[in-house]
Design a protein around this motif. Structure first.
Motif, short mmCIF file in Angstrom:
data_model
loop_
_atom_site.label_atom_id
_atom_site.label_comp_id
_atom_site.label_asym_id
_atom_site.label_seq_id
_atom_site.Cartn_x
_atom_site.Cartn_y
_atom_site.Cartn_z
N TYR A 77 -6.94 -14.17 -6.53
CA TYR A 77 -7.21 -13.09 -7.48
C TYR A 77 -7.33 -13.64 -8.90
O TYR A 77 -8.17 -13.22 -9.68
N ARG A 78 -6.48 -14.62 -9.18
CA ARG A 78 -6.56 -15.24 -10.51
C ARG A 78 -7.91 -15.93 -10.69
O ARG A 78 -8.50 -15.90 -11.78
N ALA A 79 -8.40 -16.56 -9.62
CA ALA A 79 -9.68 -17.29 -9.72
C ALA A 79 -10.83 -16.31 -9.95
O ALA A 79 -11.78 -16.61 -10.67
N VAL A 87 -5.41 -10.50 -14.70
CA VAL A 87 -5.58 -10.59 -13.24
C VAL A 87 -5.31 -9.27 -12.52
O VAL A 87 -6.02 -8.91 -11.57
N SER A 88 -4.29 -8.52 -12.96
CA SER A 88 -3.96 -7.30 -12.21
C SER A 88 -5.11 -6.31 -12.21
O SER A 88 -5.32 -5.58 -11.24
N ASP A 89 -5.90 -6.28 -13.30
CA ASP A 89 -7.05 -5.36 -13.35
C ASP A 89 -8.10 -5.77 -12.31
O ASP A 89 -8.68 -4.91 -11.65
N VAL A 102 -13.28 -6.27 -4.36
CA VAL A 102 -12.78 -7.65 -4.54
C VAL A 102 -11.75 -7.94 -3.45
O VAL A 102 -11.77 -8.97 -2.78
N ARG A 103 -10.88 -6.97 -3.25
CA ARG A 103 -9.81 -7.16 -2.26
C ARG A 103 -10.42 -7.33 -0.86
O ARG A 103 -9.99 -8.18 -0.09
N GLN A 104 -11.43 -6.53 -0.56
CA GLN A 104 -12.04 -6.62 0.77
C GLN A 104 -12.60 -8.02 1.03
O GLN A 104 -12.39 -8.59 2.09
N ARG A 109 0.81 -9.89 -2.25
CA ARG A 109 1.35 -8.55 -2.44
C ARG A 109 1.06 -7.64 -1.26
O ARG A 109 1.66 -6.61 -1.09
N ASP A 110 0.05 -8.02 -0.45
CA ASP A 110 -0.38 -7.13 0.64
C ASP A 110 -0.52 -7.91 1.94
O ASP A 110 -1.26 -7.50 2.82
N ILE A 111 0.15 -9.05 2.05
CA ILE A 111 -0.06 -9.90 3.22
C ILE A 111 0.48 -9.22 4.49
O ILE A 111 -0.23 -9.07 5.47
N GLY A 145 4.83 -4.63 -16.70
CA GLY A 145 3.43 -4.22 -16.78
C GLY A 145 2.70 -4.58 -15.50
O GLY A 145 2.01 -3.75 -14.90
N ARG A 146 2.86 -5.81 -15.06
CA ARG A 146 2.18 -6.27 -13.84
C ARG A 146 2.67 -5.48 -12.63
O ARG A 146 1.87 -5.06 -11.79
N ASP A 147 3.99 -5.29 -12.56
CA ASP A 147 4.55 -4.55 -11.41
C ASP A 147 3.96 -3.16 -11.32
O ASP A 147 3.62 -2.68 -10.26
N THR A 205 1.08 0.63 -8.32
CA THR A 205 0.57 2.00 -8.41
C THR A 205 -0.94 2.07 -8.18
O THR A 205 -1.49 3.16 -8.13
N ARG A 206 -1.60 0.92 -8.02
CA ARG A 206 -3.06 0.97 -7.84
C ARG A 206 -3.39 1.63 -6.50
O ARG A 206 -2.56 1.65 -5.56
N ALA A 207 -4.66 2.12 -6.39
CA ALA A 207 -5.05 2.83 -5.18
C ALA A 207 -5.25 1.87 -4.01
O ALA A 207 -4.91 2.17 -2.87
O1 DC Z 1 1.41 -13.80 -7.38
P1 DC Z 1 0.57 -13.89 -8.63
O2 DC Z 1 1.34 -13.56 -9.84
O3 DC Z 1 -0.14 -15.20 -8.76
O4 DC Z 1 -0.56 -12.77 -8.45
C1 DC Z 1 -1.55 -12.56 -9.41
C2 DC Z 1 -2.05 -11.13 -9.40
O5 DC Z 1 -2.79 -10.87 -8.22
C3 DC Z 1 -0.96 -10.07 -9.48
O6 DC Z 1 -1.38 -9.09 -10.40
C4 DC Z 1 -0.93 -9.46 -8.12
C5 DC Z 1 -2.27 -9.74 -7.55
N1 DC Z 1 -2.21 -10.02 -6.13
C6 DC Z 1 -2.57 -9.02 -5.27
O7 DC Z 1 -2.89 -7.93 -5.70
N2 DC Z 1 -2.57 -9.24 -3.93
C7 DC Z 1 -2.20 -10.43 -3.44
N3 DC Z 1 -2.20 -10.63 -2.12
C8 DC Z 1 -1.79 -11.46 -4.32
C9 DC Z 1 -1.81 -11.22 -5.66
#
Ligand code: DC
Length: 491
Positions: free
Chosen positions: A306-308, A366-368, A375-377, A397-399, A446-448, A453-455
């Protein structure tokens, strides 16, 4: 099966979404029978053609992989002019011409692989890809500590340097209390001709029995002499992964000769993939590294992906509000994973950007980008492919909830905001940034808030996850609890 478009074959095989598969094809990562096909009209027959992504076969149904416990007196060959029994005569599989992968001397016994998959044979036997192998060896007289250390330093025999990675005294009955210095567990890479017999002769010992009990991640286990069994798809993936890791880690046998550390053996049946989720600074990386070290998994920190995407978007001037362009970027093939040692690193247009991904500009944005469903898909498809290709541990976060809901072991780490803000401050200092306690706390909360809370795939405790409060346990206790949980599920 009929001839089909490559992107359809790849998506049917679960490699990637149709769009990601198209991007992989156009990026020149897909080959059919060894020839790169980079046009979207390209077709193949999934039954007959060998289709590879980055050189790794994606469809292996027509291959057979057999583990055999070779008895002594049986030749590691397909046939013998003198009519002696061969390994292939012990596993009569009429529809496939199996060949042994490497050799095991006539007088030696133990694990040998047989397959008709030339790519795996090449990977496992090529000197650049040597995986570690383990042998149980009985010798005629005890060998003391000095002698064992000599074998690990290396000895010369007939102009060749012979060297073990490790030599341990073991107990033939498996009882740890009664090791017998006439029984050795020897680990080595490579395998020159009769290497163990020759190195032991240099220290004045004769081999009485020699049994190979492990090849990379694959253990002989309870297979009786002369018995064989088909490998599971997971075992085949693990062998591919081990051979590739051996190459990446050591850069070939020349470099390896200079390294002293033996490769930690992967637990033969350690369950995988492993999922670790949790909010920022909850201790995920610490736990992940310990489990990788212990069980030999390959680590994929999905946050890096996600950072990349955030970095790539920033470089291309694409804001997170342009969801379509961000999705395009994530699936474009510009971003790729490359395994180095036991971890995946991220490449953007072939530049290794992993070390740039903690920069404050990326951290803040990155969180945005991670909240964009498209992107997630794309990234989830790539993460699943990664997990299917080698015994892996994925962190994010969603593994456990989305990427690998069927993972055999899932962890969810948590800790109070205060504890995590303090850790984040310490990490920032390590990464060379200065951050006050209140800045760290703001950053964390902020990141949490955005992540949970994102959809699209918000951070949740996955069903069936083992929840560990890392604020209450020290790192050692957390790691021990996680190892115990994995070992409980190890067969
Ligand atoms: O773990 P990290 O701080 O490097 O994650 C960076 C961002 O990516 C953070 O905002 C959460 C998001 N992320 C995500 O939504 N889903 C993941 N599987 C991993 C990270």
């Amino acid at each position: 099966m009929a001839v089909e478009r490559l992107q359809k074959i790849l998506s049917n095989a679960g490699v990637a979404s149709r769009r990601s598969a198209e991007a992989m094809i156009v990026a020149g990562r897909v080959a059919v029978n060894g020839k790169t096909l980079d046009t979207l009209g390209a077709r193949a027959d999934p039954e007959k053609d060998e289709i590879t992504v980055d050189g790794t076969p994606v469809l292996r149904e027509r291959y057979r992989y057999v583990a055999l416990h070779k008895p002594t007196g049986v030749l590691s060959a397909v046939r013998d002019d003198r009519g002696r029994p061969t390994v292939t005569s012990l596993v009569d599989i009429p529809e496939a011409t199996l060949r042994p992968v490497g050799r095991l001397d006539l007088e030696s016994e133990g694990l040998i692989l047989l397959t008709n998959d030339g790519a795996l044979t090449e990977l496992l036997t090529h000197p650049r890809h040597e995986v570690s192998k383990e042998y149980l060896v009985a010798i005629d007289q005890p060998l003391g500590k000095r002698g064992r250390e000599r074998l690990v330093r290396g000895v010369r025999h007939e102009g060749e340097r012979l060297k073990a990675d490790s030599v341990q005294v073991v107990s033939p009955s498996g009882s740890p209390e009664r090791p017998d210095p006439r029984w050795l567990l020897i680990t080595l890479h490579g395998g020159r001709k009769r290497e163990i017999r020759r190195m032991l002769s240099v220290v004045g010992r004769r081999v009485v029995t020699l049994r190979r009990i492990r090849i990379g991640p694959l253990a002989l286990g309870t297979l009786g002499s002369g018995e064989s069994r088909d490998l599971t798809p997971e075992e085949v993936e693990a062998l591919y992964g081990a051979a590739k890791r051996a190459e990446a880690r050591e850069g070939g046998s020349m470099a390896r000769a200079a390294t002293a550390d033996p490769e930690p053996p992967m637990k033969p049946q350690a369950p995988h993939p492993i999922a670790i989720d949790g909010p920022a600074a909850s201790g995920k990386s610490t736990l992940a590294r310990a489990l990788v070290e212990r069980f030999g998994y390959v680590l994929l920190d999905t946050g890096l992906m996600y950072r990349a995407v955030a970095l790539a978007a920033q470089r291309a001037g694409v804001p997170a509000s342009d969801a379509d362009a961000c999705e395009e970027l994530a699936g474009s093939g510009d971003l790729r994973l490359a395994i180095e040692g036991s971890e995946a690193r991220v490449r953007l247009l072939d530049e290794d950007v992993t070390d740039l991904l903690r920069a404050p500009e990326v951290e803040g944005a990155v969180s945005d980008y991670a909240a964009i469903a498209g992107v997630r898909q794309e990234l989830v498809a790539q993460q699943r492919f990664f997990a299917a290709m080698q015994p892996s541990l994925l962190v994010g976060r969603d593994i456990g909830s989305v990427v690998l809901p069927d993972a055999p072991v899932k962890f969810y780490l948590e800790a109070s905001e205060e504890v995590r803000a303090q850790r984040r401050g310490e990490q920032a200092a390590e990464w060379g940034e200065r951050q006050s306690a209140s800045e760290a706390e703001r950053d964390i909360t902020g990141r949490d808030t955005l992540d949970s809370t994102r959809a699209a795939s918000p951070l949740v405790v996955p069903e069936g996850a083992i929840v560990i409060d890392t604020g209450e346990l020290d790192a050692g206790a957390m790691i021990a609890a996680a190892i115990a949980a994995i070992e409980e599920r190890t067969t």
